[in-house]
Write a protein that holds these residues in place. Structure first.
Motif, PDB file in Angstrom:
ATOM      1  N   MET A 296       1.226  -0.975  -0.137  1.00 55.82           N
ATOM      2  CA  MET A 296      -0.228   0.129  -0.072  1.00 55.82           C
ATOM      3  C   MET A 296       0.590   1.618   0.139  1.00 55.82           C
ATOM      4  O   MET A 296       0.590   2.007  -0.223  1.00 55.82           O
ATOM      5  CB  MET A 296      -0.227   0.043   1.273  1.00 55.82           C
ATOM      6  N   THR A 297       2.025   1.542   0.818  1.00 48.89           N
ATOM      7  CA  THR A 297       2.998   2.792   0.472  1.00 48.89           C
ATOM      8  C   THR A 297       3.356   2.347  -0.386  1.00 48.89           C
ATOM      9  O   THR A 297       3.779   3.708  -1.257  1.00 48.89           O
ATOM     10  CB  THR A 297       3.771   2.472   1.186  1.00 48.89           C
ATOM     11  N   HIS A 298       3.297   1.628  -1.739  1.00 49.64           N
ATOM     12  CA  HIS A 298       3.852   1.697  -3.343  1.00 49.64           C
ATOM     13  C   HIS A 298       2.390   2.297  -3.617  1.00 49.64           C
ATOM     14  O   HIS A 298       2.807   2.538  -5.682  1.00 49.64           O
ATOM     15  CB  HIS A 298       4.379   0.522  -3.247  1.00 49.64           C
ATOM     16  N   GLY A 299       1.433   2.379  -3.248  1.00 48.22           N
ATOM     17  CA  GLY A 299       0.638   2.838  -4.058  1.00 48.22           C
ATOM     18  C   GLY A 299      -0.375   1.611  -4.708  1.00 48.22           C
ATOM     19  O   GLY A 299      -0.890   2.051  -5.481  1.00 48.22           O
ATOM     20  N   HIS A 300       0.050   0.584  -4.092  1.00 49.76           N
ATOM     21  CA  HIS A 300      -0.974  -1.009  -4.606  1.00 49.76           C
ATOM     22  C   HIS A 300      -2.420  -0.741  -3.944  1.00 49.76           C
ATOM     23  O   HIS A 300      -2.766  -0.392  -3.062  1.00 49.76           O
ATOM     24  CB  HIS A 300       0.475  -2.174  -4.582  1.00 49.76           C
ATOM     25  N   THR A 301      -3.224  -1.186  -4.521  1.00 50.04           N
ATOM     26  CA  THR A 301      -4.813  -1.861  -4.615  1.00 50.04           C
ATOM     27  C   THR A 301      -4.826  -2.927  -3.911  1.00 50.04           C
ATOM     28  O   THR A 301      -3.856  -3.251  -4.073  1.00 50.04           O
ATOM     29  CB  THR A 301      -5.921  -2.347  -5.128  1.00 50.04           C
ATOM     30  N   ASN A 302      -5.944  -3.227  -2.976  1.00 50.82           N
ATOM     31  CA  ASN A 302      -6.204  -4.312  -2.204  1.00 50.82           C
ATOM     32  C   ASN A 302      -5.719  -5.539  -3.288  1.00 50.82           C
ATOM     33  O   ASN A 302      -5.206  -6.310  -3.325  1.00 50.82           O
ATOM     34  CB  ASN A 302      -7.055  -4.549  -1.778  1.00 50.82           C
ATOM     35  N   ALA A 303      -6.408  -5.495  -4.501  1.00 45.07           N
ATOM     36  CA  ALA A 303      -6.364  -6.897  -5.620  1.00 45.07           C
ATOM     37  C   ALA A 303      -4.820  -6.483  -5.849  1.00 45.07           C
ATOM     38  O   ALA A 303      -4.112  -7.497  -6.084  1.00 45.07           O
ATOM     39  CB  ALA A 303      -7.114  -5.916  -6.619  1.00 45.07           C
ATOM     40  N   GLY A 304      -4.146  -5.492  -5.867  1.00 43.92           N
ATOM     41  CA  GLY A 304      -2.980  -5.661  -6.578  1.00 43.92           C
ATOM     42  C   GLY A 304      -1.961  -6.376  -5.402  1.00 43.92           C
ATOM     43  O   GLY A 304      -1.295  -7.054  -6.078  1.00 43.92           O
ATOM     44  N   VAL A 305      -2.682  -5.961  -4.448  1.00 47.58           N
ATOM     45  CA  VAL A 305      -1.622  -6.939  -3.652  1.00 47.58           C
ATOM     46  C   VAL A 305      -1.966  -8.612  -3.482  1.00 47.58           C
ATOM     47  O   VAL A 305      -1.148  -9.165  -3.409  1.00 47.58           O
ATOM     48  CB  VAL A 305      -1.736  -5.945  -1.459  1.00 47.58           C
ATOM     49  N   ALA A 306      -2.979  -8.065  -3.568  1.00 48.10           N
ATOM     50  CA  ALA A 306      -3.566 -10.066  -3.276  1.00 48.10           C
ATOM     51  C   ALA A 306      -2.944 -10.759  -4.474  1.00 48.10           C
ATOM     52  O   ALA A 306      -2.980 -12.143  -4.416  1.00 48.10           O
ATOM     53  CB  ALA A 306      -4.742  -9.136  -4.148  1.00 48.10           C
ATOM     54  N   GLN A 307      -3.252  -9.912  -5.605  1.00 45.93           N
ATOM     55  CA  GLN A 307      -2.262 -10.543  -6.618  1.00 45.93           C
ATOM     56  C   GLN A 307      -0.987 -11.350  -6.852  1.00 45.93           C
ATOM     57  O   GLN A 307      -0.220 -12.208  -6.660  1.00 45.93           O
ATOM     58  CB  GLN A 307      -2.900  -9.720  -8.313  1.00 45.93           C
ATOM     59  N   ARG A 308      -0.513 -10.113  -6.381  1.00 44.56           N
ATOM     60  CA  ARG A 308       1.102 -10.385  -6.308  1.00 44.56           C
ATOM     61  C   ARG A 308       1.822 -10.916  -4.929  1.00 44.56           C
ATOM     62  O   ARG A 308       2.681 -12.004  -4.977  1.00 44.56           O
ATOM     63  CB  ARG A 308       1.775  -9.002  -5.675  1.00 44.56           C
ATOM     64  N   SER A 309       0.714 -11.271  -4.167  1.00 40.11           N
ATOM     65  CA  SER A 309       0.939 -11.856  -2.879  1.00 40.11           C
ATOM     66  C   SER A 309       0.267 -13.940  -3.655  1.00 40.11           C
ATOM     67  O   SER A 309      -0.043 -14.349  -2.003  1.00 40.11           O
ATOM     68  CB  SER A 309       0.286 -11.548  -1.875  1.00 40.11           C
ATOM     69  N   HIS A 310      -0.321 -13.962  -4.335  1.00 40.24           N
ATOM     70  CA  HIS A 310      -1.206 -15.465  -4.527  1.00 40.24           C
ATOM     71  C   HIS A 310      -2.170 -15.595  -3.438  1.00 40.24           C
ATOM     72  O   HIS A 310      -2.400 -17.038  -2.742  1.00 40.24           O
ATOM     73  CB  HIS A 310       0.021 -16.015  -4.764  1.00 40.24           C
ATOM     74  N   VAL A 311      -3.521 -14.580  -2.845  1.00 38.70           N
ATOM     75  CA  VAL A 311      -4.108 -15.064  -1.942  1.00 38.70           C
ATOM     76  C   VAL A 311      -5.179 -14.119  -2.387  1.00 38.70           C
ATOM     77  O   VAL A 311      -5.532 -12.633  -3.534  1.00 38.70           O
ATOM     78  CB  VAL A 311      -3.499 -13.832  -0.669  1.00 38.70           C
ATOM     79  N   SER A 312      -6.634 -13.830  -1.334  1.00 44.80           N
ATOM     80  CA  SER A 312      -7.630 -13.384  -2.348  1.00 44.80           C
ATOM     81  C   SER A 312      -7.844 -11.676  -1.996  1.00 44.80           C
ATOM     82  O   SER A 312      -6.813 -11.860  -1.189  1.00 44.80           O
ATOM     83  CB  SER A 312      -8.789 -13.920  -1.538  1.00 44.80           C
ATOM     84  N   ARG A 313      -8.166 -11.259  -2.772  1.00 42.49           N
ATOM     85  CA  ARG A 313      -8.665  -9.627  -2.087  1.00 42.49           C
ATOM     86  C   ARG A 313      -8.233  -9.608  -0.903  1.00 42.49           C
ATOM     87  O   ARG A 313      -9.105  -8.393  -0.249  1.00 42.49           O
ATOM     88  CB  ARG A 313      -9.926  -9.149  -3.134  1.00 42.49           C
ATOM     89  N   SER A 314      -9.936 -10.706  -0.907  1.00 41.77           N
ATOM     90  CA  SER A 314     -10.362 -10.389   0.545  1.00 41.77           C
ATOM     91  C   SER A 314     -10.224 -10.535   1.910  1.00 41.77           C
ATOM     92  O   SER A 314      -9.864 -10.134   3.214  1.00 41.77           O
ATOM     93  CB  SER A 314     -11.866 -11.063   0.846  1.00 41.77           C
ATOM     94  N   ALA A 315      -8.573 -11.440   1.561  1.00 44.62           N
ATOM     95  CA  ALA A 315      -7.678 -11.425   2.642  1.00 44.62           C
ATOM     96  C   ALA A 315      -6.651 -10.416   2.822  1.00 44.62           C
ATOM     97  O   ALA A 315      -6.779  -9.897   3.975  1.00 44.62           O
ATOM     98  CB  ALA A 315      -6.465 -12.878   2.640  1.00 44.62           C
ATOM     99  N   VAL A 316      -6.020 -10.163   1.913  1.00 42.39           N
ATOM    100  CA  VAL A 316      -6.293  -8.668   1.588  1.00 42.39           C
ATOM    101  C   VAL A 316      -6.252  -7.736   2.970  1.00 42.39           C
ATOM    102  O   VAL A 316      -6.296  -6.614   3.757  1.00 42.39           O
ATOM    103  CB  VAL A 316      -5.009  -8.272   0.661  1.00 42.39           C
TER     104      VAL A 316
END
Length: 54
Positions: free
Chosen positions: A1-21
């Motif tokens: 998030m500090t790099h401007g990523h959305t929850n969906a972006g973090v989820a995709q990069r981390s291979h977890v669900s958006r709801s988990a993020v």
């Protein structure tokens, strides 16, 4: 998030669900006493400014 990523972006990069993020982000905000992402972005700046004024 500090790099401007959305929850969906973090989820995709981390291979977890958006709801988990979202749940993790909300837990972090709760522990820090924050309510919105904008507050999280401003808090470190205000702390740094307050420290430099002391």
């Amino acid at each position: 998030m500090t790099h401007g990523h959305t929850n969906a972006g973090v989820a995709q990069r981390s291979h977890v669900s958006r709801s988990a993020v979202g749940k993790h982000v909300n837990a972090i905000f709760d522990k820090l006493g924050l309510t919105r992402p904008a507050t999280a972005a401003v808090s470190p700046l205000s702390c740094a400014t307050s420290a430099s004024l002391s």
